[in-house]
Design a protein around this motif. Structure first.
Motif, PDB file in Angstrom:
ATOM      1  N   LEU A 147       0.832  -1.203   0.000  1.00 23.68           N
ATOM      2  CA  LEU A 147       0.000   0.000   0.000  1.00 23.68           C
ATOM      3  C   LEU A 147       0.866   1.254   0.000  1.00 23.68           C
ATOM      4  CD1 LEU A 147      -2.878  -0.938   2.484  1.00 23.68           C
ATOM      5  CD2 LEU A 147      -3.120  -0.468   0.041  1.00 23.68           C
ATOM      6  N   HIS A 148       1.888   1.258   0.830  1.00 25.75           N
ATOM      7  CA  HIS A 148       2.736   2.450   0.964  1.00 25.75           C
ATOM      8  C   HIS A 148       3.561   2.709  -0.299  1.00 25.75           C
ATOM      9  CE1 HIS A 148       5.217   5.328   3.379  1.00 25.75           C
ATOM     10  NE2 HIS A 148       6.083   5.047   2.411  1.00 25.75           N
ATOM     11  N   VAL A 149       4.262   1.674  -0.768  1.00 24.35           N
ATOM     12  CA  VAL A 149       5.230   1.859  -1.849  1.00 24.35           C
ATOM     13  C   VAL A 149       4.552   1.997  -3.205  1.00 24.35           C
ATOM     14  CG1 VAL A 149       7.170   0.793  -3.084  1.00 24.35           C
ATOM     15  CG2 VAL A 149       7.039   0.627  -0.589  1.00 24.35           C
ATOM     16  N   PHE A 150       3.620   1.100  -3.495  1.00 25.62           N
ATOM     17  CA  PHE A 150       3.096   1.033  -4.854  1.00 25.62           C
ATOM     18  C   PHE A 150       1.757   1.754  -5.032  1.00 25.62           C
ATOM     19  CE2 PHE A 150       5.839  -2.689  -4.205  1.00 25.62           C
ATOM     20  CZ  PHE A 150       6.845  -2.325  -5.103  1.00 25.62           C
ATOM     21  N   ILE A 151       0.868   1.644  -4.064  1.00 19.01           N
ATOM     22  CA  ILE A 151      -0.434   2.287  -4.224  1.00 19.01           C
ATOM     23  C   ILE A 151      -0.366   3.774  -3.871  1.00 19.01           C
ATOM     24  CG2 ILE A 151      -2.858   2.260  -3.549  1.00 19.01           C
ATOM     25  CD1 ILE A 151      -1.881  -0.201  -5.192  1.00 19.01           C
ATOM     26  N   GLU A 152       0.113   4.099  -2.682  1.00 11.00           N
ATOM     27  CA  GLU A 152       0.101   5.495  -2.249  1.00 11.00           C
ATOM     28  C   GLU A 152       1.179   6.329  -2.954  1.00 11.00           C
ATOM     29  OE1 GLU A 152       0.409   5.224   1.995  1.00 11.00           O
ATOM     30  OE2 GLU A 152      -1.480   4.089   2.159  1.00 11.00           O
ATOM     31  N   ALA A 153       2.427   5.841  -2.962  1.00 11.49           N
ATOM     32  CA  ALA A 153       3.522   6.625  -3.555  1.00 11.49           C
ATOM     33  C   ALA A 153       3.558   6.516  -5.077  1.00 11.49           C
ATOM     34  CB  ALA A 153       4.864   6.167  -2.981  1.00 11.49           C
ATOM     35  N   ILE A 178       6.127   7.586 -13.950  1.00 14.22           N
ATOM     36  CA  ILE A 178       6.956   7.457 -12.754  1.00 14.22           C
ATOM     37  C   ILE A 178       7.266   5.988 -12.496  1.00 14.22           C
ATOM     38  CG2 ILE A 178       6.116   9.559 -11.626  1.00 14.22           C
ATOM     39  CD1 ILE A 178       4.338   7.732  -9.873  1.00 14.22           C
ATOM     40  N   LEU A 179       8.342   5.765 -11.765  1.00 14.02           N
ATOM     41  CA  LEU A 179       8.718   4.437 -11.286  1.00 14.02           C
ATOM     42  C   LEU A 179       8.835   4.497  -9.782  1.00 14.02           C
ATOM     43  CD1 LEU A 179      11.474   2.049 -12.622  1.00 14.02           C
ATOM     44  CD2 LEU A 179      11.481   2.733 -10.211  1.00 14.02           C
ATOM     45  N   VAL A 180       8.271   3.519  -9.103  1.00 14.64           N
ATOM     46  CA  VAL A 180       8.418   3.441  -7.645  1.00 14.64           C
ATOM     47  C   VAL A 180       8.997   2.082  -7.269  1.00 14.64           C
ATOM     48  CG1 VAL A 180       6.718   5.129  -6.877  1.00 14.64           C
ATOM     49  CG2 VAL A 180       5.946   2.830  -7.473  1.00 14.64           C
ATOM     50  N   GLY A 234       9.751  -0.278   8.762  1.00 10.22           N
ATOM     51  CA  GLY A 234      10.956  -1.088   8.686  1.00 10.22           C
ATOM     52  C   GLY A 234      11.964  -0.600   7.665  1.00 10.22           C
ATOM     53  N   LYS A 235      11.600   0.460   6.925  1.00 13.33           N
ATOM     54  CA  LYS A 235      12.501   0.974   5.895  1.00 13.33           C
ATOM     55  C   LYS A 235      12.430   2.499   5.905  1.00 13.33           C
ATOM     56  CE  LYS A 235      13.965  -0.547   1.358  1.00 13.33           C
ATOM     57  NZ  LYS A 235      15.269  -0.919   1.898  1.00 13.33           N
ATOM     58  N   ARG A 236      13.572   3.139   6.058  1.00 10.74           N
ATOM     59  CA  ARG A 236      13.585   4.598   6.222  1.00 10.74           C
ATOM     60  C   ARG A 236      13.202   5.317   4.937  1.00 10.74           C
ATOM     61  NH1 ARG A 236      17.732   8.553   6.185  1.00 10.74           N
ATOM     62  NH2 ARG A 236      19.231   6.928   5.639  1.00 10.74           N
ATOM     63  N   GLU A 237      13.689   4.812   3.795  1.00  9.92           N
ATOM     64  CA  GLU A 237      13.483   5.513   2.525  1.00  9.92           C
ATOM     65  C   GLU A 237      13.070   4.543   1.425  1.00  9.92           C
ATOM     66  OE1 GLU A 237      16.825   9.061   2.986  1.00  9.92           O
ATOM     67  OE2 GLU A 237      17.398   7.147   2.074  1.00  9.92           O
ATOM     68  N   MET A 238      12.441   5.086   0.391  1.00 15.65           N
ATOM     69  CA  MET A 238      12.158   4.377  -0.843  1.00 15.65           C
ATOM     70  C   MET A 238      12.424   5.354  -1.986  1.00 15.65           C
ATOM     71  SD  MET A 238       7.999   4.461  -1.175  1.00 15.65           S
ATOM     72  CE  MET A 238       8.085   4.472  -2.990  1.00 15.65           C
ATOM     73  N   ILE A 239      12.199   4.920  -3.224  1.00 18.96           N
ATOM     74  CA  ILE A 239      12.491   5.773  -4.389  1.00 18.96           C
ATOM     75  C   ILE A 239      11.256   5.959  -5.252  1.00 18.96           C
ATOM     76  CG2 ILE A 239      13.639   5.745  -6.651  1.00 18.96           C
ATOM     77  CD1 ILE A 239      16.149   4.784  -5.288  1.00 18.96           C
TER      78      ILE A 239
END
Length: 228
Positions: A35-41, A186-188, A215-220
């Motif tokens: 949800l955080h990485v692919f749906i929201e961001a 965009i790419l996430v 569990g992970k501070r950052e993503m791209i």
């Protein structure tokens, strides 16, 4: 290759590969991470930037358990936005494992379980209209063998971590992805390692580090460089 079903911290399933010491999702929560990485961001971000777009073309690297596709389908229905979803997978899950995945129950969306399972059992290499708002196509191939049918608006880059599959995090791979991407695309991805960022930059991406999932501070989140 041995694959085991595991339960992550939010109660949702993932799959681990002991030989590679990796799992398909974060152990801190499979649904929470997706949800955080692919749906929201990813998906939400693009749709908000393109409120009048007639549809959104999504490409996922690694169909895996089908969680990202399920969550995208649910959002297409909830928002009533047209989404064309394509994904590539070289090593599909066994049907017996798919039937045990608990995503629909965990999301309190049991109604969608037969539809979710149909994402796994439907034919390869041909588009399927899953709902009035969601078209789906999966390709049984390696990423290097894949060619997008049209420019992609959002890429979910969900390959296994660089320590397990370093060949999927190179500048050459990101150049292929950049060629697939629409000008406003965009790419996430969950991975924000320095080597990965440098490979993206050398391929022609503009790279933004944003807060990661639990569990992970950052993503791209990445887009085209102005001169790419």
């Amino acid at each position: 290759m041995q694959r085991n079903l595991i339960v992550t911290k939010d109660g949702s399933h993932s799959v681990s590969i002991p030989e590679w010491e990796v799992s398909y999702h974060s152990v801190h929560g499979a649904i929470r991470e997706s949800l955080h990485v692919f749906i929201e961001a990813g998906l939400h971000y693009w749709l908000q930037q393109h409120a009048t777009a007639s549809r959104c073309v999504v490409f996922e690297m690694g169909f895996g358990t089908g969680l990202n596709a399920l969550l995208t389908l649910l959002e297409a229905e909830r928002l009533q936005r047209n989404i064309q979803y394509e994904t590539v997978e070289a090593y599909p899950l066994e049907e017996s494992m798919v039937q045990r995945l608990n995503y629909c129950d965990t999301l309190q969306q049991s109604f969608w379980k037969p539809v979710f399972e149909s994402l796994h059992t439907c034919g390869w290499n041909k588009p399927e209209l899953i709902s009035p708002f969601f078209s789906f196509k999966k390709v049984n191939a390696f990423l290097t063998e894949y060619a997008a049918s049209e420019p992609v608006n959002v890429i979910y880059y969900d390959a296994f971590a660089p320590n397990a599959q370093p060949e999927l995090w190179t500048s050459a791979v990101f150049k292929q992805l950049l060629q697939m991407l629409a000008p406003d695309g965009i790419l996430v991805t969950y991975c924000s390692k320095g080597d990965v960022r440098r490979a993206m930059l050398s391929a022609g991406f503009q790279v933004e580090k944003i807060p990661g999932p639990p569990g992970k501070r950052e993503m791209i989140r990445a887009s085209r460089q102005l001169n790419a």
